[in-house]
Design a protein around this motif. Structure first.
Motif, PDB file in Angstrom:
ATOM      1  N   VAL A  89       0.856  -1.109   0.143  1.00 17.25           N
ATOM      2  CA  VAL A  89       0.053   0.216  -0.051  1.00 17.25           C
ATOM      3  C   VAL A  89       0.820   1.254   0.055  1.00 17.25           C
ATOM      4  CG1 VAL A  89      -1.768   1.424   1.293  1.00 17.25           C
ATOM      5  CG2 VAL A  89      -1.812  -1.041   0.997  1.00 17.25           C
ATOM      6  N   LEU A  90       1.747   1.312   1.006  1.00 13.21           N
ATOM      7  CA  LEU A  90       2.705   2.459   1.048  1.00 13.21           C
ATOM      8  C   LEU A  90       3.575   2.598  -0.265  1.00 13.21           C
ATOM      9  CD1 LEU A  90       3.893   2.057   4.616  1.00 13.21           C
ATOM     10  CD2 LEU A  90       2.156   3.456   3.584  1.00 13.21           C
ATOM     11  N   ALA A  91       3.881   1.553  -1.048  1.00 15.40           N
ATOM     12  CA  ALA A  91       4.896   1.633  -2.167  1.00 15.40           C
ATOM     13  C   ALA A  91       3.771   2.095  -3.495  1.00 15.40           C
ATOM     14  CB  ALA A  91       5.340   0.200  -2.424  1.00 15.40           C
ATOM     15  N   THR A  92       2.659   1.685  -3.326  1.00 20.77           N
ATOM     16  CA  THR A  92       1.792   2.222  -4.500  1.00 20.77           C
ATOM     17  C   THR A  92       1.529   3.873  -4.243  1.00 20.77           C
ATOM     18  OG1 THR A  92       0.718   0.073  -4.539  1.00 20.77           O
ATOM     19  CG2 THR A  92      -0.385   2.111  -5.615  1.00 20.77           C
ATOM     20  N   ALA A  93       1.144   4.092  -2.971  1.00 22.88           N
ATOM     21  CA  ALA A  93       1.083   5.535  -2.680  1.00 22.88           C
ATOM     22  C   ALA A  93       2.225   6.502  -3.239  1.00 22.88           C
ATOM     23  CB  ALA A  93       0.845   5.878  -1.177  1.00 22.88           C
ATOM     24  N   THR A  94       3.674   5.720  -2.752  1.00 20.31           N
ATOM     25  CA  THR A  94       4.694   6.604  -3.053  1.00 20.31           C
ATOM     26  C   THR A  94       4.821   6.495  -4.727  1.00 20.31           C
ATOM     27  OG1 THR A  94       5.798   5.729  -1.236  1.00 20.31           O
ATOM     28  CG2 THR A  94       7.270   6.331  -3.220  1.00 20.31           C
ATOM     29  N   ALA A  95       4.453   5.609  -5.408  1.00 15.46           N
ATOM     30  CA  ALA A  95       4.715   5.666  -6.864  1.00 15.46           C
ATOM     31  C   ALA A  95       3.593   6.541  -7.557  1.00 15.46           C
ATOM     32  CB  ALA A  95       4.446   3.927  -7.486  1.00 15.46           C
ATOM     33  N   CYS A  96       2.402   6.715  -6.991  1.00 10.91           N
ATOM     34  CA  CYS A  96       1.593   7.670  -7.393  1.00 10.91           C
ATOM     35  C   CYS A  96       1.833   8.982  -7.311  1.00 10.91           C
ATOM     36  CB  CYS A  96       0.161   7.514  -6.908  1.00 10.91           C
ATOM     37  SG  CYS A  96      -0.616   6.225  -7.169  1.00 10.91           S
ATOM     38  N   GLY A  97       2.605   9.486  -6.025  1.00  4.39           N
ATOM     39  CA  GLY A  97       3.157  10.726  -5.784  1.00  4.39           C
ATOM     40  C   GLY A  97       4.443  10.930  -6.643  1.00  4.39           C
ATOM     41  N   LEU A  98       5.131  10.198  -7.019  1.00  3.18           N
ATOM     42  CA  LEU A  98       6.230  10.401  -7.841  1.00  3.18           C
ATOM     43  C   LEU A  98       5.803  10.465  -9.284  1.00  3.18           C
ATOM     44  CD1 LEU A  98       8.830   7.856  -6.363  1.00  3.18           C
ATOM     45  CD2 LEU A  98       8.997  10.433  -6.366  1.00  3.18           C
ATOM     46  N   THR A  99       4.815   9.750  -9.827  1.00  2.71           N
ATOM     47  CA  THR A  99       4.333   9.777 -11.124  1.00  2.71           C
ATOM     48  C   THR A  99       3.920  11.229 -11.096  1.00  2.71           C
ATOM     49  OG1 THR A  99       3.699   7.632 -11.169  1.00  2.71           O
ATOM     50  CG2 THR A  99       2.586   8.923 -12.665  1.00  2.71           C
ATOM     51  N   ALA A 100       3.250  11.738 -10.259  1.00  2.00           N
ATOM     52  CA  ALA A 100       2.814  13.127 -10.417  1.00  2.00           C
ATOM     53  C   ALA A 100       3.737  14.016 -10.550  1.00  2.00           C
ATOM     54  CB  ALA A 100       1.799  13.412  -9.175  1.00  2.00           C
ATOM     55  N   LEU A 101       4.765  13.940  -9.756  1.00  2.00           N
ATOM     56  CA  LEU A 101       6.135  14.914  -9.963  1.00  2.00           C
ATOM     57  C   LEU A 101       6.798  14.772 -11.422  1.00  2.00           C
ATOM     58  CD1 LEU A 101       7.735  14.321  -6.466  1.00  2.00           C
ATOM     59  CD2 LEU A 101       6.366  16.143  -7.235  1.00  2.00           C
ATOM     60  N   ILE A 102       6.720  13.623 -11.762  1.00  2.00           N
ATOM     61  CA  ILE A 102       7.298  13.441 -13.120  1.00  2.00           C
ATOM     62  C   ILE A 102       6.446  14.158 -14.291  1.00  2.00           C
ATOM     63  CG2 ILE A 102       7.790  11.556 -14.949  1.00  2.00           C
ATOM     64  CD1 ILE A 102       8.283   9.583 -12.760  1.00  2.00           C
ATOM     65  N   GLY A 103       5.102  14.016 -14.151  1.00  3.42           N
ATOM     66  CA  GLY A 103       4.278  14.473 -15.062  1.00  3.42           C
ATOM     67  C   GLY A 103       4.402  15.979 -14.929  1.00  3.42           C
ATOM     68  N   ALA A 104       4.514  16.627 -13.520  1.00  3.49           N
ATOM     69  CA  ALA A 104       4.561  18.019 -13.521  1.00  3.49           C
ATOM     70  C   ALA A 104       5.862  18.559 -13.905  1.00  3.49           C
ATOM     71  CB  ALA A 104       4.426  18.303 -12.064  1.00  3.49           C
ATOM     72  N   ARG A 105       7.038  17.650 -13.986  1.00  2.00           N
ATOM     73  CA  ARG A 105       8.236  18.331 -14.523  1.00  2.00           C
ATOM     74  C   ARG A 105       8.203  18.381 -15.894  1.00  2.00           C
ATOM     75  NH1 ARG A 105      13.601  16.718 -10.967  1.00  2.00           N
ATOM     76  NH2 ARG A 105      14.970  18.346 -11.963  1.00  2.00           N
ATOM     77  N   LEU A 106       7.665  17.308 -16.406  1.00  6.50           N
ATOM     78  CA  LEU A 106       7.950  17.159 -17.874  1.00  6.50           C
ATOM     79  C   LEU A 106       6.660  17.916 -18.720  1.00  6.50           C
ATOM     80  CD1 LEU A 106       8.644  13.448 -18.327  1.00  6.50           C
ATOM     81  CD2 LEU A 106      10.052  15.582 -18.685  1.00  6.50           C
ATOM     82  N   SER A 107       5.368  18.032 -17.858  1.00  4.45           N
ATOM     83  CA  SER A 107       4.375  19.063 -18.697  1.00  4.45           C
ATOM     84  C   SER A 107       4.116  20.190 -17.685  1.00  4.45           C
ATOM     85  CB  SER A 107       3.190  18.064 -18.973  1.00  4.45           C
ATOM     86  OG  SER A 107       2.316  18.737 -19.527  1.00  4.45           O
ATOM     87  N   THR A 108       2.687  19.914 -17.069  1.00  5.82           N
ATOM     88  CA  THR A 108       2.230  21.015 -16.089  1.00  5.82           C
ATOM     89  C   THR A 108       1.795  20.205 -14.637  1.00  5.82           C
ATOM     90  OG1 THR A 108       0.142  20.747 -16.867  1.00  5.82           O
ATOM     91  CG2 THR A 108       1.342  22.289 -18.078  1.00  5.82           C
ATOM     92  N   GLY A 109       1.724  21.149 -13.801  1.00  2.00           N
ATOM     93  CA  GLY A 109       1.375  20.805 -12.320  1.00  2.00           C
ATOM     94  C   GLY A 109      -0.037  19.978 -12.548  1.00  2.00           C
ATOM     95  N   VAL A 110      -0.877  20.480 -13.381  1.00  2.00           N
ATOM     96  CA  VAL A 110      -2.379  19.955 -13.642  1.00  2.00           C
ATOM     97  C   VAL A 110      -2.119  18.471 -14.181  1.00  2.00           C
ATOM     98  CG1 VAL A 110      -4.538  19.779 -14.519  1.00  2.00           C
ATOM     99  CG2 VAL A 110      -3.572  21.939 -13.568  1.00  2.00           C
ATOM    100  N   ALA A 111      -1.288  18.250 -15.420  1.00  2.00           N
ATOM    101  CA  ALA A 111      -1.047  17.034 -15.740  1.00  2.00           C
ATOM    102  C   ALA A 111      -0.077  16.097 -14.942  1.00  2.00           C
ATOM    103  CB  ALA A 111      -0.160  17.264 -17.153  1.00  2.00           C
ATOM    104  N   GLY A 112       0.375  16.372 -13.875  1.00  2.00           N
ATOM    105  CA  GLY A 112       1.201  15.687 -12.933  1.00  2.00           C
ATOM    106  C   GLY A 112       0.129  15.350 -12.093  1.00  2.00           C
TER     107      GLY A 112
END
Length: 503
Positions: A89-112
């Motif tokens: 559960v904790l690993a999945t939550a971490t993965a979702c948070g990091l995915t958001a950061l990747i999306g924000a870094r490569l596109s926009t905060g909303v996309a992330g």
């Protein structure tokens, strides 16, 4: 300035992480059930580290690191269904948070943020977030490696590349199929054309990770019989891969997926964008494993669970694009989109959190054995792997002698122990009066001479007095001569009837 940046990152990843955490904790005990793969984790985690080393030298080397981690978790927090699944559960939550950061870094905060939320809602991700297996941890480390790759390409330094190599290596130690993500990163490097310096550093980091993972890879080849159960590719699997990759490819045509990232280093990276990171991560693992499966069947969705990160990143861009074109506040659109997705998936989500959602339930079968053990003096398993029923719940088998076992699982360094020669098994069976048999429901298949011997002796020298089908497993009671109880030889009790009888 730094505090503002950190606050922005926290606001982007908090929603996805909290959603994934909430979905993971919802019904985490699955009606107090545990299926066979989790039973393997449970057994291994209760062994000492030297005993785990002995085990993975013969079976499950691909899960060796995970078993060691779970051994530590059980030692610190005790053994329960919650502690078994909470790391996932904790690993999945971490993965979702990091995915958001990747999306924000490569596109926009909303996309992330949208990408992180999309990953949390993916059915396969929800499923493995609640399993006591390594796949959610692999997902987290692949996402971490991808985030570090993007970071190292933008602002190259030795620490970022070392972190990338370490994350890639840990993911490979948890399951070396994660190296498909490394191949996907290689495709990204080719598309980005980052210059010789960055390319050399990536190659060194990648080759270092692969080299360090080679012992696990080579050892696992000698344990390939463990994946002999995997069926050849079906058309439904092929169609699913094609649809997933096609959706991802279509999303790359959106402007926000191909927008250039503002370079933070002296050398500009004009080709680094979300599309060149996300599409390979979605397509390469799935297509690669599918192609290999044409030669040797290996395709199982959980082996490439991390491919959904690429799809989620592109869905995030799609949602951000929709919000922009509708001129809608993303803070209103994203909750609505998530709510609609969860409602659409509600039947699946409800079933996912029941004992019916997995192929079997070891605990229910063990409880049924506990109901009949007082009248029996021996127990058998067909196949021997069903011995996990007793290994997970030994109290339910108290007083029953394992008639076939010659060497226990811990001493033999196996998950199911080593059984005696057929003639010894027959002799032990003939010395028993009533025998409990734990097996699979349906037509009984015997793959070994030992199992054939068990079946022959039960058929010719014993009478079946009861048979209970309990969530993917069957518990039969046999007696020498004739039955002395009221249950007839064809009496079947379902798992629901059992639950009703026990209140």
């Amino acid at each position: 300035m730094g505090g503002t940046v950190r606050h922005g990152r926290i606001s982007i990843c908090t929603g996805p992480a909290v959603l994934a955490l909430a979905l993971g904790l919802w019904g985490i005990t699955r009606e107090h059930s545990m299926w066979r793969d989790e039973a393997a984790t449970w057994q291994a985690a209760h062994r000492s580290l030297p005993e785990i080393g002995h085990l993975v030298g013969q079976v499950d080397v691909v899960h060796g690191l995970y078993y060691a981690v779970m051994h530590g978790v059980f030692a610190l927090f005790g053994d329960s269904l919650v502690t078994l699944r909470l790391p996932s559960v904790l690993a999945t939550a971490t993965a979702c948070g990091l995915t958001a950061l990747i999306g924000a870094r490569l596109s926009t905060g909303v996309a992330g943020t949208a990408a992180g939320l999309a990953l949390a809602v993916v059915p396969a991700v929800q499923e493995h977030a609640q399993e006591g297996r390594s796949y959610a941890l692999v997902l987290a480390f692949v996402v971490l490696a991808t985030w570090l790759l993007v970071s190292a390409l933008e602002r190259p330094d030795a620490r970022r590349w070392a972190g990338y190599a370490a994350a890639t290596l840990i993911a490979a130690w948890l399951n070396w199929f994660s190296l498909f993500a490394l191949v996907a990163h290689g495709v990204t490097m080719v598309c980005v054309r980052p210059g010789r310096t960055r390319l050399v550093r990536w190659a060194l980091a990648a080759s270092g990770a692969v080299t360090a993972a080679l012992p696990v890879i080579l050892t696992s080849r000698h344990q390939s019989s463990q994946v002999s159960w995997i069926k050849p590719l079906g058309w439904s699997t092929v169609l699913g891969v094609l649809i997933t990759v096609a959706i991802a490819a279509l999303c790359t045509r959106l402007p926000q997926a191909r927008g250039r990232v503002r370079p933070r280093a002296q050398e500009p990276l004009t080709r680094l964008n979300l599309a060149v990171v996300a599409l390979p991560l979605c397509a390469v693992p799935q297509v690669g494993l599918a192609l290999i499966s044409l030669v040797k069947p290996l395709y199982v969705t959980r082996y490439v669970l991390f491919a959904y990160v690429g799809l989620a990143l592109l869905i995030g861009v799609l949602l951000a694009t929709i919000a922009a074109r509708l001129k809608t506040d993303a803070r209103a659109l994203l909750p609505v989109a998530v709510t609609l997705a969860l409602l659409a998936l509600l039947p699946f989500e409800l079933r996912l959190r029941t004992e019916e959602s997995r192929i079997d339930d070891v605990l229910s079968a063990a409880a049924r054995v506990g109901d009949v053990r007082d009248t029996a003096d021996g127990v058998l398993y067909i196949p021997a792997a069903r011995r996990d029923t007793a290994l997970v719940s030994p109290r339910e088998f108290a007083g029953l002698r394992d008639l076939a076992l010659a060497q226990g699982p811990v001493a033999s360094g196996t998950l199911k122990g080593i059984e005696a020669a057929p003639h010894y098994i027959e002799r032990a069976m003939l010395g028993a009066r009533r025998i409990v048999l734990v097996t699979d429901p349906g037509p009984r298949r015997a793959d070994t001479v030992r199992d054939l011997t068990k079946q022959r002796v039960l058929r010719t020298r014993f009478v079946r007095c009861s048979a209970s089908v309990v969530r993917g497993r069957q518990v039969d009671l046999y007696e020498r001569g004739k039955c002395h109880r009221t249950e007839g030889p064809d009496a079947l009790r379902t798992s629901s009837a059992r639950r009703g009888a026990r209140g």
